[in-house]
Design an enzyme around this catalytic site. Structure first.
Site, short mmCIF file in Angstrom:
data_model
loop_
_atom_site.label_atom_id
_atom_site.label_comp_id
_atom_site.label_asym_id
_atom_site.label_seq_id
_atom_site.Cartn_x
_atom_site.Cartn_y
_atom_site.Cartn_z
N ASP A 27 0.65 -1.40 0.42
CA ASP A 27 -0.44 -0.02 -0.08
C ASP A 27 0.66 1.09 0.27
O ASP A 27 2.09 1.65 0.87
CB ASP A 27 -1.13 -0.10 1.72
CG ASP A 27 -0.01 0.26 3.12
OD1 ASP A 27 -0.40 1.22 3.43
OD2 ASP A 27 0.84 -0.88 3.00
N SER A 28 0.19 2.46 -0.81
CA SER A 28 1.22 3.47 -1.03
C SER A 28 2.56 3.38 -0.97
O SER A 28 2.41 3.07 -2.28
CB SER A 28 0.88 3.90 0.87
OG SER A 28 1.49 5.73 0.15
#
Length: 611
Positions: free
Chosen positions: A338-339
Site C-alpha cells: 500500500d502507498s
C-alpha cells in the site's frame, strides 16, 4: 547507548524505597528551602517538567500553580501539586509517608515541594534549573564521553533498522526540541512523522506502536520474524495459516507485502500492519511475508526495490529449508503493498520480469497495489481537490512532495522513473480510495491497460483507510467496533455530563499509565470544579493524550477546548481511548491484564515528535 536511560526509568519493582531526606529536613539544602518557601510556583514548575519528562514546561506549570492559588487559595494549589508527588513516587518506587500525598501537601506544601526538589536534585542527579531537555543533553554528552573512552559501541538489536556505513545521515526515534542548536535548522519535515536537519540528522516519531510477532490463537495464524539479509539488516514477518484436517488445499499462495510510509517511515512490526496482515492471512488462506525494507533518506531509492528483489531471491534460496515452505505454493506468488509499498511492489515486479530466469522455479502470479504512491510535476484534478485536507486523507499534497524530496536521488524531480508505474505483464489489481490525493495517478495506470489491470474504487474513504481504520461505512464500522456508534456516544455523553470528574479520572489514569490513581484525579477535578477551575487541571491530560497518539491540536488549543466545553472535551478523549483499544472504565491494571490475555500490545506509546 540511550542517553536518557538513567533518567527515564519507569516503575521499579520490589519493596518501596525511602526518600533521600525526611519531610522536615529543609535545613539540609538552604537554596531549595528558600526557593520553595518564597517562590513555590517556580519550584513546582521545575518539578513538574522533570516528572512529566518534558511533556509540560516549567513556565506553564508554574503559571497554572499560581493561577489556581490566586483563585482557590492554598487548598486548591496543594490539591493540584499533590498528584505530581504521587507520580514521582510511582516513577521511583518511593514510600507514601508520613501520610497520603494529599495530606502531606495540604499540611505543609513548602516542605513537600522541598523534599521532592531535593529527591530529584540530589538522589536522581537532575539540575532542575536547566529543565528536562537540558538534562537530557548533559546526560548524552556524559554518555558519549564515557563510551568513547571506555565502552565499545553497543550492538544494534537484530530487528532494528541498520544504517548504511557510507552515509552521513543518522536517525533516532525520539524528539528533542533543542536539536536545532546541535544539528542546525530543520530542512525537511512531515509533521508528526519525520524531521531532517541541515547536518543530515533524522528524527522519526513513534507514530504507531511496534509489536512482537504474536497473534490471538483463535485467529488461526502463526507468525514469526525471519532474517532476509543480515548485511543490510532487512528482515520479514511471516504469517502462516494453521493447517486443519478440513483444509482441502495442500499448497497455499504466498503474498509478499511492502508497507507504506512514503519510503521514509513504517515498519513490518507496526501494530496496524500486524493486525491487518494477520486478518488477511486468516481470511484469504494465504501465506504472507511482510518485508521490512530499508528506509530513505538514509537509503534513497532504489534501495527499497533492491530489498524487494532480494526478498524473492531469499525465498528461492530457502524454499526447502523451512517447515512453513512445505505449505507454500512458490509457483503462485503475489506482490502487494500500500502507498509507497504499492510503488515498490510494482517496480519489483518489473525488475523480476526482466530477470525471469533468475527466480525460477518461483513465479510471480500477479500484483496487488493498494493506493500506490506515484507522482509527477503536473498537478492532477484530485490533487487540487483534496490537496491538504487532512479531514479526508492522512496523505496531503504537501507531505507527498516532501516524501519524494527525501526519497529520490539528488537533483531528481517528480518526473523521475521511480515516480512512475512500470509496465508489467502479470495480472494487477489496483485499489483506489475516493478521497485520496493519489486517486487520479492510480486511475491513469488502470486506463493504460484495461485487459491486465483491474481497478476497484472505495467510496468515501481516504488514504491508508485499510490499516488506519479510517473507514466511514457502516458495515466496516460495525465489524470493527461492534455496537452502533450512536449508542456508544449517547452513553458516553450522558455519563460525562452527569459525573465529569469520574470520566476525567478514568481517562487520566490510562493516559498516565497508572501513575495517577483514578480516585486522586477525580477528587482534584471535583474540588476545582466547585470554584469553576477544573479545566485548568484537565487540559494537560488532553495534551498528553495527543502526544501519545500523535493527534492534531484541533479545533483550537487544548487550553481553549477545555475552557469552552470541558464535558465535550472529556467525552472526545474517552472515545479516543476506546478507539485506540483501551477501556477507561477498567483502570490501567485491568487493561494491562486484558491486553496480556488477548496478546495485544498496549496502545499507549512513548510520545514522539511533538505537534
Amino acid at each position: 547507548m540511550n542517553p536518557s536511560s538513567n533518567f527515564t526509568q519507569g516503575l521499579t519493582h520490589g519493596k518501596p524505597k525511602g526518600w533521600s531526606t525526611d519531610l522536615c529536613e529543609c535545613w539540609r539544602d538552604i537554596n531549595s528551602c528558600c526557593l520553595t518557601c518564597w517562590c513555590p510556583c517556580v519550584a513546582f514548575g521545575r518539578i513538574a517538567e522533570i516528572v512529566d519528562r518534558g511533556g509540560s514546561s516549567c513556565g506553564v506549570s508554574g503559571a497554572m500553580y499560581m493561577i489556581i492559588f490566586m483563585l482557590t487559595g492554598y487548598a486548591g494549589s496543594s490539591l493540584y501539586s499533590c498528584f505530581y508527588r504521587t507520580k514521582l513516587r510511582g516513577q521511583y518506587n518511593l514510600k507514601e509517608r508520613p501520610c497520603c500525598d494529599c495530606c502531606v501537601h495540604f499540611c505543609c506544601e513548602p516542605c513537600a515541594l522541598c523534599q521532592e526538589y531535593r529527591q530529584l536534585e540530589h538522589k536522581r542527579a537532575f539540575d532542575l534549573s536547566i529543565g528536562w531537555h537540558g538534562n537530557m543533553e548533559r546526560q548524552a554528552r556524559m554518555a558519549m564521553s564515557a563510551s568513547s573512552s571506555a565502552v565499545p559501541p553497543a550492538l544494534q538489536p537484530p530487528m532494528s533498522r541498520k544504517m548504511e556505513a557510507t552515509t552521513l545521515i543518522t536517525h533516532v526515534t525520539t524528539n528533542n526540541t533543542n536539536n536545532t542548536s546541535i544539528h542546525g535548522p530543520v530542512v525537511e519535515e512531515v509533521e508528526g512523522l519525520i524531521r531532517v536537519y541541515k547536518d543530515g540528522h533524522v528524527e522519526r516519531s513513534q507514530f504507531v506502536p511496534c509489536v512482537d510477532p504474536s497473534l490471538p490463537l483463535e485467529l488461526g495464524v502463526a507468525c514469526s520474524d525471519v532474517h532476509i539479509d543480515k548485511l543490510t539488516n532487512v528482515w520479514g514477518r511471516l504469517y502462516v495459516p494453521t493447517v486443519t484436517n478440513s483444509t482441502s488445499v495442500s499448497k497455499l499462495p504466498l503474498i509478499v507485502y511492502f508497507h507504506g510510509g512514503g519510503f521514509c517511515a513504517g515498519s513490518a512490526s507496526w501494530s496496524c500492519y500486524h493486525q491487518f496482515l494477520g486478518r488477511l492471512s486468516a481470511k484469504s488462506r494465504c501465506l504472507v511475508m511482510h518485508v521490512n525494507y530499508r528506509l530513505a533518506p538514509e537509503n534513497p531509492l532504489p534501495a527499497a526495490y533492491e530489498d524487494g528483489v532480494n526478498a524473492i531471491l531469499w525465498l528461492k534460496k530457502t524454499r526447502n529449508d523451512n517447515l512453513w515452505s512445505k505449505q507454500c505454493d512458490f509457483g503462485s506468488i503475489f506482490l502487494a503493498g500500500d502507498s509507497a509499498g504499492g510503488n515498490i511492489a510494482n517496480h519489483v515486479a518489473g525488475r523480476l520480469a526482466a530477470a525471469d530466469a533468475l527466480i525460477k522455479p518461483l513465479k510471480i502470479e500477479g500484483t496487488i497495489l493498494i493506493q500506490p504512491f506515484f507522482g509527477g510535476e503536473a498537478r492532477t484534478e484530485t490533487e487540487r481537490r483534496v490537496e491538504n485536507n487532512t479531514e479526508s486523507s492522512v496523505l496531503t499534497l504537501a507531505s507527498s512532495d516532501t516524501w519524494w524530496k527525501l526519497t529520490l536521488p539528488r537533483e531528481a524531480n517528480r518526473e523521475h522513473p521511480y515516480c512512475k508505474p512500470v509496465k508489467i505483464t502479470t495480472r494487477t489489481l489496483v485499489c483506489v480510495a475516493e478521497m485520496d490525493v493519489l486517486m487520479d495517478r492510480a486511475m491513469e495506470m488502470c486506463d493504460s491497460d484495461k485487459k491486465m489491470i483491474r481497478c476497484v474504487v472505495y467510496k468515501g474513504v481516504g488514504h491508508a483507510f485499510q490499516v488506519l481504520g479510517i473507514n466511514h461505512t457502516q458495515e466496516n464500522f460495525l465489524r470493527v467496533y461492534g455496537p452502533p456508534v450512536f449508542v456508544i456516544v449517547t452513553k458516553m455523553v450522558a455519563f460525562t455530563a452527569i459525573v465529569p470528574c469520574v470520566s476525567f479520572a478514568q481517562n487520566t489514569e490510562i493516559v498516565n499509565r497508572g501513575t495517577i490513581p483514578c480516585i486522586n484525579a477525580g477528587l482534584i477535578h471535583l474540588a476545582l470544579g466547585f470554584v469553576g477551575c477544573c479545566w485548568l487541571y484537565a487540559f494537560p491530560s488532553r495534551s498528553r493524550l495527543r502526544e501519545h497518539f500523535a493527534l492534531p491540536e484541533k479545533p483550537c488549543s487544548d487550553y481553549w477546548v477545555h475552557i469552552c466545553c470541558t464535558p465535550c472535551a472529556i467525552c472526545q478523549e474517552s472515545r479516543e481511548l476506546k478507539n485506540q483499544g483501551a477501556d477507561p472504565s477498567l483502570g490501567w491494571v485491568s487493561n494491562i491484564e486484558k491486553w496480556r490475555r488477548e496478546k495485544i500490545t498496549p496502545p499507549i506509546v512513548v510520545p514522539g515528535m511533538n505537534r
